[in-house]
Design a protein around this motif. Structure first.
Motif, PDB file in Angstrom:
ATOM      1  N   PRO A 129       0.814  -1.225   0.000  1.00  0.00           N
ATOM      2  CA  PRO A 129       0.000   0.000   0.000  1.00  0.00           C
ATOM      3  C   PRO A 129       0.847   1.274   0.000  1.00  0.00           C
ATOM      4  O   PRO A 129       0.531   2.222  -0.707  1.00  0.00           O
ATOM      5  CB  PRO A 129      -0.822  -0.133   1.278  1.00  0.00           C
ATOM      6  CG  PRO A 129      -0.985  -1.613   1.448  1.00  0.00           C
ATOM      7  CD  PRO A 129       0.348  -2.181   1.007  1.00  0.00           C
ATOM      8  N   VAL A 130       1.958   1.289   0.746  1.00  0.00           N
ATOM      9  CA  VAL A 130       2.826   2.468   0.779  1.00  0.00           C
ATOM     10  C   VAL A 130       3.418   2.715  -0.604  1.00  0.00           C
ATOM     11  O   VAL A 130       3.428   3.847  -1.097  1.00  0.00           O
ATOM     12  CB  VAL A 130       3.950   2.308   1.832  1.00  0.00           C
ATOM     13  CG1 VAL A 130       4.980   3.414   1.717  1.00  0.00           C
ATOM     14  CG2 VAL A 130       3.364   2.265   3.235  1.00  0.00           C
ATOM     15  N   GLN A 131       3.902   1.665  -1.259  1.00  0.00           N
ATOM     16  CA  GLN A 131       4.452   1.809  -2.603  1.00  0.00           C
ATOM     17  C   GLN A 131       3.376   2.287  -3.583  1.00  0.00           C
ATOM     18  O   GLN A 131       3.634   3.120  -4.439  1.00  0.00           O
ATOM     19  CB  GLN A 131       5.048   0.486  -3.077  1.00  0.00           C
ATOM     20  CG  GLN A 131       6.298   0.090  -2.326  1.00  0.00           C
ATOM     21  CD  GLN A 131       6.739  -1.324  -2.662  1.00  0.00           C
ATOM     22  OE1 GLN A 131       5.922  -2.205  -2.916  1.00  0.00           O
ATOM     23  NE2 GLN A 131       8.056  -1.536  -2.666  1.00  0.00           N
ATOM     24  N   SER A 132       2.165   1.778  -3.416  1.00  0.00           N
ATOM     25  CA  SER A 132       1.052   2.197  -4.257  1.00  0.00           C
ATOM     26  C   SER A 132       0.772   3.685  -4.090  1.00  0.00           C
ATOM     27  O   SER A 132       0.552   4.402  -5.079  1.00  0.00           O
ATOM     28  CB  SER A 132      -0.197   1.381  -3.900  1.00  0.00           C
ATOM     29  OG  SER A 132      -1.326   1.881  -4.564  1.00  0.00           O
ATOM     30  N   HIS A 133       0.812   4.169  -2.856  1.00  0.00           N
ATOM     31  CA  HIS A 133       0.587   5.592  -2.591  1.00  0.00           C
ATOM     32  C   HIS A 133       1.686   6.436  -3.245  1.00  0.00           C
ATOM     33  O   HIS A 133       1.413   7.509  -3.784  1.00  0.00           O
ATOM     34  CB  HIS A 133       0.534   5.877  -1.090  1.00  0.00           C
ATOM     35  CG  HIS A 133      -0.653   5.283  -0.415  1.00  0.00           C
ATOM     36  ND1 HIS A 133      -1.950   5.585  -0.753  1.00  0.00           N
ATOM     37  CD2 HIS A 133      -0.744   4.395   0.607  1.00  0.00           C
ATOM     38  CE1 HIS A 133      -2.784   4.909   0.021  1.00  0.00           C
ATOM     39  NE2 HIS A 133      -2.082   4.176   0.847  1.00  0.00           N
ATOM     40  N   ILE A 134       2.924   5.946  -3.191  1.00  0.00           N
ATOM     41  CA  ILE A 134       4.034   6.680  -3.811  1.00  0.00           C
ATOM     42  C   ILE A 134       3.814   6.759  -5.321  1.00  0.00           C
ATOM     43  O   ILE A 134       3.917   7.840  -5.915  1.00  0.00           O
ATOM     44  CB  ILE A 134       5.395   6.026  -3.481  1.00  0.00           C
ATOM     45  CG1 ILE A 134       5.704   6.183  -1.988  1.00  0.00           C
ATOM     46  CG2 ILE A 134       6.513   6.646  -4.329  1.00  0.00           C
ATOM     47  CD1 ILE A 134       6.890   5.356  -1.507  1.00  0.00           C
ATOM     48  N   LEU A 135       3.501   5.633  -5.947  1.00  0.00           N
ATOM     49  CA  LEU A 135       3.262   5.626  -7.390  1.00  0.00           C
ATOM     50  C   LEU A 135       2.120   6.573  -7.757  1.00  0.00           C
ATOM     51  O   LEU A 135       2.214   7.319  -8.736  1.00  0.00           O
ATOM     52  CB  LEU A 135       2.946   4.206  -7.877  1.00  0.00           C
ATOM     53  CG  LEU A 135       4.078   3.185  -7.785  1.00  0.00           C
ATOM     54  CD1 LEU A 135       3.580   1.799  -8.170  1.00  0.00           C
ATOM     55  CD2 LEU A 135       5.262   3.597  -8.645  1.00  0.00           C
ATOM     56  N   PHE A 136       1.057   6.553  -6.960  1.00  0.00           N
ATOM     57  CA  PHE A 136      -0.094   7.421  -7.212  1.00  0.00           C
ATOM     58  C   PHE A 136       0.308   8.897  -7.158  1.00  0.00           C
ATOM     59  O   PHE A 136      -0.018   9.673  -8.055  1.00  0.00           O
ATOM     60  CB  PHE A 136      -1.204   7.128  -6.198  1.00  0.00           C
ATOM     61  CG  PHE A 136      -2.385   8.057  -6.330  1.00  0.00           C
ATOM     62  CD1 PHE A 136      -3.313   7.882  -7.342  1.00  0.00           C
ATOM     63  CD2 PHE A 136      -2.547   9.106  -5.444  1.00  0.00           C
ATOM     64  CE1 PHE A 136      -4.399   8.745  -7.466  1.00  0.00           C
ATOM     65  CE2 PHE A 136      -3.628   9.980  -5.563  1.00  0.00           C
ATOM     66  CZ  PHE A 136      -4.559   9.791  -6.581  1.00  0.00           C
ATOM     67  N   GLU A 137       1.034   9.274  -6.105  1.00  0.00           N
ATOM     68  CA  GLU A 137       1.411  10.681  -5.951  1.00  0.00           C
ATOM     69  C   GLU A 137       2.409  11.129  -7.013  1.00  0.00           C
ATOM     70  O   GLU A 137       2.321  12.243  -7.509  1.00  0.00           O
ATOM     71  CB  GLU A 137       1.977  10.941  -4.549  1.00  0.00           C
ATOM     72  CG  GLU A 137       0.924  10.929  -3.461  1.00  0.00           C
ATOM     73  CD  GLU A 137      -0.174  11.962  -3.640  1.00  0.00           C
ATOM     74  OE1 GLU A 137       0.077  13.040  -4.217  1.00  0.00           O
ATOM     75  OE2 GLU A 137      -1.311  11.690  -3.219  1.00  0.00           O
ATOM     76  N   VAL A 138       3.339  10.258  -7.385  1.00  0.00           N
ATOM     77  CA  VAL A 138       4.302  10.619  -8.429  1.00  0.00           C
ATOM     78  C   VAL A 138       3.569  10.795  -9.763  1.00  0.00           C
ATOM     79  O   VAL A 138       3.864  11.718 -10.513  1.00  0.00           O
ATOM     80  CB  VAL A 138       5.438   9.584  -8.546  1.00  0.00           C
ATOM     81  CG1 VAL A 138       6.304   9.847  -9.768  1.00  0.00           C
ATOM     82  CG2 VAL A 138       6.294   9.598  -7.285  1.00  0.00           C
ATOM     83  N   SER A 139       2.574   9.953 -10.029  1.00  0.00           N
ATOM     84  CA  SER A 139       1.834  10.086 -11.288  1.00  0.00           C
ATOM     85  C   SER A 139       0.939  11.322 -11.275  1.00  0.00           C
ATOM     86  O   SER A 139       0.684  11.919 -12.310  1.00  0.00           O
ATOM     87  CB  SER A 139       1.016   8.826 -11.589  1.00  0.00           C
ATOM     88  OG  SER A 139      -0.091   8.715 -10.731  1.00  0.00           O
ATOM     89  N   ARG A 140       0.488  11.725 -10.102  1.00  0.00           N
ATOM     90  CA  ARG A 140      -0.424  12.859  -9.957  1.00  0.00           C
ATOM     91  C   ARG A 140       0.301  14.203 -10.057  1.00  0.00           C
ATOM     92  O   ARG A 140      -0.235  15.171 -10.562  1.00  0.00           O
ATOM     93  CB  ARG A 140      -1.128  12.742  -8.599  1.00  0.00           C
ATOM     94  CG  ARG A 140      -2.368  13.552  -8.436  1.00  0.00           C
ATOM     95  CD  ARG A 140      -3.041  13.222  -7.110  1.00  0.00           C
ATOM     96  NE  ARG A 140      -2.306  13.693  -5.962  1.00  0.00           N
ATOM     97  CZ  ARG A 140      -2.360  14.939  -5.493  1.00  0.00           C
ATOM     98  NH1 ARG A 140      -3.101  15.833  -6.077  1.00  0.00           N
ATOM     99  NH2 ARG A 140      -1.657  15.289  -4.438  1.00  0.00           N
ATOM    100  N   GLN A 141       1.516  14.256  -9.563  1.00  0.00           N
ATOM    101  CA  GLN A 141       2.290  15.495  -9.546  1.00  0.00           C
ATOM    102  C   GLN A 141       3.307  15.468 -10.691  1.00  0.00           C
ATOM    103  O   GLN A 141       3.768  14.401 -11.088  1.00  0.00           O
ATOM    104  CB  GLN A 141       3.016  15.656  -8.202  1.00  0.00           C
ATOM    105  CG  GLN A 141       2.064  15.699  -7.010  1.00  0.00           C
ATOM    106  CD  GLN A 141       2.804  15.880  -5.700  1.00  0.00           C
ATOM    107  OE1 GLN A 141       3.828  16.531  -5.642  1.00  0.00           O
ATOM    108  NE2 GLN A 141       2.275  15.291  -4.642  1.00  0.00           N
ATOM    109  N   HIS A 142       3.681  16.629 -11.189  1.00  0.00           N
ATOM    110  CA  HIS A 142       4.641  16.685 -12.300  1.00  0.00           C
ATOM    111  C   HIS A 142       6.071  16.751 -11.758  1.00  0.00           C
ATOM    112  O   HIS A 142       6.472  17.745 -11.154  1.00  0.00           O
ATOM    113  CB  HIS A 142       4.359  17.902 -13.189  1.00  0.00           C
ATOM    114  CG  HIS A 142       5.328  18.028 -14.319  1.00  0.00           C
ATOM    115  ND1 HIS A 142       5.365  17.128 -15.360  1.00  0.00           N
ATOM    116  CD2 HIS A 142       6.324  18.919 -14.555  1.00  0.00           C
ATOM    117  CE1 HIS A 142       6.328  17.468 -16.188  1.00  0.00           C
ATOM    118  NE2 HIS A 142       6.923  18.553 -15.728  1.00  0.00           N
TER     119      HIS A 142
END
Length: 149
Positions: free
Chosen positions: A32-45
Motif C-alpha cells: 500500500p505504501v508503494q502504491s501511494h508513492i506511485l499514485f502521488e508521483v503520477s499525480r504530480q509533475h
C-alpha cells in the motif's frame, strides 16, 4: 448513539484491506505504501522526493527505502534536479505508469462496485461529505492531541 471513532476505524480498516488486496499487478506485489508513492508521483509533475514524503506524511529515511525498492522494480526513476543537485525528482518509468494505471483501475472498479449499492443521491452525498471532511482535516495540524477549548 454511534461511536464516531469506531465508524472511522472500521472504514479505515476496510479501505486499508482494499489497498492491500488491489496492489498485485502481474507477478508484482506492490505494498500500500508503494502504491501511494506511485499514485502521488503520477499525480504530480516531476515532484521532489521531499514533496512526496511530505504529502504522504512519511519521514525521509523510510521514504527513501521505499523509493529504492520501486527503483529496483523498475517502476520509478530518481533524477538529480538540474538547478540543485541535492534535490532529486521522481518520475514513473513506462512500466511504473502501467502498474500505477492498473492499480488505479482496480481501485476504481472496487469503488464503482461499492457505489453500485447506493442510489445516485447517496453516492453524491457520500462524496460531498468526504470532500467536506478532507477540507476540515486540511485545516488542522496532523497530530493526535485533542483540541483544547
Amino acid at each position: 448513539m454511534e461511536n464516531t471513532r469506531e465508524l472511522f476505524q472500521i472504514m479505515t480498516r476496510r479501505f486499508a484491506l482494499l489497498n492491500k488486496n488491489c496492489c498485485s499487478v502481474g507477478s508484482l506485489d506492490i505494498s500500500p505504501v508503494q502504491s501511494h508513492i506511485l499514485f502521488e508521483v503520477s499525480r504530480q509533475h516531476k515532484p521532489s522526493m521531499q514533496e512526496i514524503a511530505e504529502t504522504l506524511g512519511t519521514d525521509i529515511t523510510t521514504f527513501s527505502r521505499q523509493v529504492q525498492s520501486l527503483i529496483k522494480l523498475n517502476l520509478l526513476q530518481k533524477t538529480p534536479d538540474s538547478t540543485d543537485r541535492r534535490v532529486y525528482t521522481l518520475s514513473l518509468t513506462t512500466e511504473g505508469q502501467i502498474v500505477a494505471d492498473s492499480i488505479e483501475r482496480q481501485l476504481n472498479d472496487y469503488l464503482d462496485e461499492v457505489f453500485s449499492h447506493l442510489t445516485v443521491f447517496e453516492k453524491e452525498t457520500v462524496l460531498r461529505s468526504v470532500r467536506l471532511f478532507n477540507e476540515a482535516l486540511a485545516k488542522l495540524e496532523m497530530n493526535c492531541n485533542p483540541v483544547s477549548g
